[in-house]
Design a protein around this motif. Structure first.
Motif, PDB file in Angstrom:
ATOM      1  N   ILE A  27      78.329  50.006 -65.703  1.00  0.00           N
ATOM      2  CA  ILE A  27      77.617  48.634 -65.952  1.00  0.00           C
ATOM      3  C   ILE A  27      76.729  49.092 -67.108  1.00  0.00           C
ATOM      4  O   ILE A  27      75.852  49.829 -67.160  1.00  0.00           O
ATOM      5  CB  ILE A  27      76.858  48.450 -64.583  1.00  0.00           C
ATOM      6  N   ILE A  32      75.208  43.387 -68.740  1.00  0.00           N
ATOM      7  CA  ILE A  32      74.068  42.626 -67.937  1.00  0.00           C
ATOM      8  C   ILE A  32      73.172  41.562 -68.806  1.00  0.00           C
ATOM      9  O   ILE A  32      73.098  40.418 -68.135  1.00  0.00           O
ATOM     10  CB  ILE A  32      72.614  43.744 -67.633  1.00  0.00           C
ATOM     11  N   ALA A  63      71.425  45.943 -62.696  1.00  0.00           N
ATOM     12  CA  ALA A  63      72.575  44.707 -62.882  1.00  0.00           C
ATOM     13  C   ALA A  63      71.905  43.591 -61.933  1.00  0.00           C
ATOM     14  O   ALA A  63      71.340  44.007 -60.743  1.00  0.00           O
ATOM     15  CB  ALA A  63      73.944  45.061 -62.629  1.00  0.00           C
TER      16      ALA A  63
END
Length: 153
Positions: A27, A32, A63
């Motif tokens: 991530i 994001i 996130a």
């Protein structure tokens, strides 16, 4: 290596079985930021790294919970390849529980178990238990049950 399924009867053979685990996915802050722009959710805890370091209990940006949920189709296809389809429909998410935040640069992966398959006049209704694991953590990011409808050829 993903499992390949080509029909309703093949899918039914995997009822009540763990189907596998996806590859790890990182991530990133860029991901994001793009999710924030797409959903208009600009909360500082997702976007302001400096503020998150000092004010957030997580010590970093996190996130969006729905970002991690939106990864389901991508991670699912790493576990199972469903072939001979007219279409696949996302039908339901039930009992979804966010268990912990996913901080930026974390690695996540999906673990899936096929709970049941019902034949709805040739359409497969598949209920799948999903767990989004976070590398290095015993607690998953979320757990839940998703349902897909598979319209086989």
């Amino acid at each position: 290596m993903s499992l390949t399924i080509g029909s309703l009867s093949e899918l039914q053979q995997y009822e009540e079985q763990e189907l596998g685990v996806s590859a790890w996915h990182t991530i990133t802050q860029e991901q994001i930021n793009q999710f924030a722009a797409a959903t208009l959710d600009f909360q500082w805890i997702h976007l302001d790294a400096d503020r998150a370091k000092t004010e957030s209990p997580f010590g970093a940006t996190i996130a969006h919970g729905y970002l991690t949920v939106s990864l389901l189709p991508y991670l699912w296809t790493q576990i199972v390849s469903i072939e001979n389809l007219k279409m696949q429909v996302n039908y339901e998410i039930e009992s979804l529980r966010f268990n912990q935040a996913v901080t930026v640069d974390s690695q996540v992966r999906l673990r899936a178990k096929l709970l049941s398959v019902k034949d709805l006049r040739g359409i497969a209704k598949a209920r799948i238990e999903v767990t989004l694991e976070v590398e290095g953590s015993r607690k998953p990011a979320y757990t839940g049950i998703i349902t897909f409808l598979y319209h086989f050829l």
